[in-house]
Scaffold this active site. Structure first.
Site, short mmCIF file in Angstrom:
data_model
loop_
_atom_site.label_atom_id
_atom_site.label_comp_id
_atom_site.label_asym_id
_atom_site.label_seq_id
_atom_site.Cartn_x
_atom_site.Cartn_y
_atom_site.Cartn_z
N ALA A 120 0.34 -1.84 0.21
CA ALA A 120 -0.21 0.05 0.01
C ALA A 120 0.65 0.81 -0.04
O ALA A 120 0.70 2.22 0.18
CB ALA A 120 -1.29 -0.14 0.60
N ASN A 188 0.74 -4.56 8.65
CA ASN A 188 1.32 -5.15 7.48
C ASN A 188 2.95 -4.12 6.98
O ASN A 188 3.44 -4.72 6.22
CB ASN A 188 0.54 -5.20 6.32
CG ASN A 188 0.07 -6.87 6.48
OD1 ASN A 188 0.57 -8.00 6.48
ND2 ASN A 188 -1.19 -7.11 4.80
N HIS A 218 -1.18 7.17 5.20
CA HIS A 218 0.29 6.97 5.82
C HIS A 218 1.23 7.92 5.52
O HIS A 218 1.62 8.20 4.61
CB HIS A 218 0.62 5.02 5.20
CG HIS A 218 -0.16 4.22 5.33
ND1 HIS A 218 -0.66 3.36 6.49
CD2 HIS A 218 -0.48 3.82 4.31
CE1 HIS A 218 -0.88 2.66 6.51
NE2 HIS A 218 -1.36 2.44 5.06
#
Length: 267
Positions: A120, A188, A218
């Site tokens: 991601a 993750n 993020h």
């Protein structure tokens, strides 16, 4: 020569990876079959993709490359089965490395390849380069809605501070090793960064709960001497599974294309 590919895990990620491979990468890979711990899920996806559903060991034996999109809990046993058969495997559920301390050592002792896609976020190639330069700091800040973290009431938590909304609260701040122990369902990216950098103990993680957040965000910062790196990502969710990231899904076919190409771009 085309390679045979198998998909392990028949949820939203496995389905979209299979569809993408058949639509865009059929000149590089033959999709040989699918497998899932839930036989009905595998049979449903197999019918949609017009490939057989089969037990894990059978699928591994028939494929050159496997894609794991099952779960962090199932990932270690899947990787070990691929290692035993000397088959390449791409792992989406990299949180499995945090649940099984021995797995990483086992992988490093094997001759077959275990691939971790960028998932991601972007920038893992830069983190690896900075590690060679002498990585001094690596930090991840993740902002999620409270319900995504299983939190109903965050009023007692400290404010997240400057740069965040007034409603945002600091859920956790510490190293990735502790984040993995306390938040195994949300690690993750922290695991992938730690693997690319200097390890779990040397990677800083902040987890922010923000009721006003439109989705997960993020932010990664890294420094090595005079070199610094900043990466911000707000991965779009998959319509079929709002908790999954479209960017994470597309990182798998991007990696598959790279593995089949004679021109290898670092990343």
């Amino acid at each position: 020569m085309k390679k045979t590919l198998g998909i392990i895990g028949c949820g939203a990620m496995g389905r979209l990876i299979g569809l993408h491979v058949q639509d865009r990468l059929a000149h590089l890979y033959d999709l040989a079959g699918v497998s899932s711990r839930t036989e009905a899920h595998a049979e449903t996806l197999g019918r949609e993709l017009s490939v057989p559903a089969m037990p894990l060991d059978t699928l591994i034996s028939r494929c050159d490359v496997l894609v794991e999109s099952a779960s962090a809990a199932a990932m270690p046993s899947i990787v070990r089965a691929c290692l035993a058969a000397q088959k390449e495997v791409i792992c989406l559920s990299v949180g499995g490395f945090s649940l099984d301390a021995a797995l990483l050592d086992e992988v490093t002792r094997q001759s077959c390849l275990v691939h971790v896609p960028s998932g991601a976020v972007a920038g893992l190639d830069g983190i690896r380069s900075m590690r060679e330069m002498g990585l001094e700091s690596l930090a991840l800040t993740t902002v999620k809605r409270p319900e995504s973290l299983g939190l109903a009431d965050i009023s007692a938590l400290p404010p997240a501070g400057e740069g965040f909304s007034p409603e945002a609260r600091l859920v956790f701040e510490g190293n990735a090793a502790e984040a993995i122990r306390r938040f195994p369902a949300n690690v993750n990216i922290a695991v992938a960064l730690s693997l690319a950098g200097n390890g779990f103990e040397s990677t800083t993680v902040r987890l922010i709960a923000d009721p006003s957040a439109r989705g997960t965000r993020h932010s990664i910062t890294a420094r090595a001497g005079s070199c610094s790196l900043e990466v911000a990502a707000a991965p779009a969710p998959l319509r079929e599974n709002p908790r999954s990231s479209a960017l994470a899904m597309y990182s798998v076919p991007a990696l598959l294309r790279q593995l089949a190409s004679p021109l290898r771009l670092a990343g």
